[in-house]
Design an enzyme around this catalytic site. Structure first.
Site, mmCIF file in Angstrom:
data_model
loop_
_atom_site.group_PDB
_atom_site.id
_atom_site.type_symbol
_atom_site.label_atom_id
_atom_site.label_comp_id
_atom_site.label_asym_id
_atom_site.label_seq_id
_atom_site.Cartn_x
_atom_site.Cartn_y
_atom_site.Cartn_z
ATOM 1 N N GLU A 184 0.861 -1.177 0.000
ATOM 2 C CA GLU A 184 0.000 0.000 0.000
ATOM 3 C C GLU A 184 0.901 1.231 0.000
ATOM 4 O O GLU A 184 1.752 1.379 0.892
ATOM 5 C CB GLU A 184 -0.919 -0.008 1.225
ATOM 6 C CG GLU A 184 -1.901 -1.164 1.225
ATOM 7 C CD GLU A 184 -2.799 -1.160 2.442
ATOM 8 O OE1 GLU A 184 -4.011 -0.963 2.273
ATOM 9 O OE2 GLU A 184 -2.275 -1.346 3.558
ATOM 10 N N ASP A 221 -16.122 -4.373 -0.389
ATOM 11 C CA ASP A 221 -15.776 -4.121 1.006
ATOM 12 C C ASP A 221 -17.062 -4.121 1.819
ATOM 13 O O ASP A 221 -17.951 -3.288 1.587
ATOM 14 C CB ASP A 221 -15.059 -2.779 1.140
ATOM 15 C CG ASP A 221 -13.790 -2.724 0.300
ATOM 16 O OD1 ASP A 221 -13.117 -3.753 0.193
ATOM 17 O OD2 ASP A 221 -13.481 -1.644 -0.257
#
Length: 247
Positions: free
Chosen positions: A8, A128
């Site tokens: 990330e 998500d």
């Protein structure tokens, strides 16, 4: 099952987010390009990269991501802020192996289906899940979709896979329950990639017994050295033992 070592990126650095919050990044003092090379050298088949800046509307990591794509030597699955056809196709042309879309799919599902047909096996849907609903805008907005019907709406599209995150389990920073992910995996024909479930090699072994789990993203656990990548890859590649049927 495929292990996707995950990087990330935020402001050029490798980070992990606490509870998905940009205000509290954990910064890892590692070189992103060299880390990508090390994951490939350990035997990883794929690398997953999320551009956190792009989720927030910026593009500060574009040059770095291009370096990673060139240096990794393995395909890169790229996510973060893909909100237009032009941006998606630009990164495919720049060498990304797959593009992960989330918010775009809630706003323009027809475009995502079209892109999946135009670029088969290169578009991945991110789902998500928080309190039974699909979240968008980088976990900031609760949508009006339940995850089962949302994923079903893309059954006819030739997606490369579906990344499922159980946000409830992820933000608790505890052993993730597989109930949400396993339920969705059983309900779709698309291969499912689990996110936020691996904190130890034992979690990799556990995922292998879940129907239709084709892979898992592993980020923080690798950077903190709670998981050894070579060991995890070995577990993921080993034959599963028979499982008794319960009548």
């Amino acid at each position: 099952m495929i292990i996707y070592p995950t990087l990330e990126l935020y402001s050029g650095k490798v980070v992990s987010l606490r509870r998905g919050r940009l205000e509290e990044p954990v910064i890892w003092h590692v070189d992103p390009v060299e880390t990508a090379r090390s994951y490939a050298a350990a035997g990883a088949e794929w690398l997953h990269v999320t551009d956190i800046d792009a989720l927030a509307g910026g593009d500060g990591n574009a040059e770095l991501i291009e370096q990673i794509i060139r240096a990794a030597g393995i395909p890169v699955q790229l996510g973060g802020g893909f909100r237009s056809r032009e941006m998606i196709e630009s990164w495919i042309n720049r060498g990304a192996g797959r593009i992960v879309v989330g918010t775009l799919a809630t706003h323009d599902p027809d475009l995502v289906r079209e892109l999946a047909k135009r670029h088969p096996d290169q578009i991945v849907l991110a789902v998500d899940v928080f309190e039974g609903a699909v979240m968008t805008e980088g976990w900031r907005t609760k949508g009006a979709f339940d995850p089962e019907s949302y994923i079903a709406a893309f059954d006819g599209a030739p997606l490369a896979g579906v990344i499922v995150t159980d946000i409830d389990a992820d933000i608790a920073d505890a052993d993730a329950s597989l109930a949400v992910i396993s339920g969705l995996a059983a309900a779709t024909r698309h291969p499912v990639i689990a996110r936020g479930t691996v904190r130890s090699v034992d979690d990799v072994a556990r995922l292998k017994y879940v129907q239709n789990i084709a892979g898992t993203l592993v980020g923080r656990a690798l950077l903190s050295k709670d998981v050894d990548l070579k060991q995890a890859l070995g577990v993921a590649a080993s034959d599963s033992e028979p499982v008794a049927e319960f009548l």
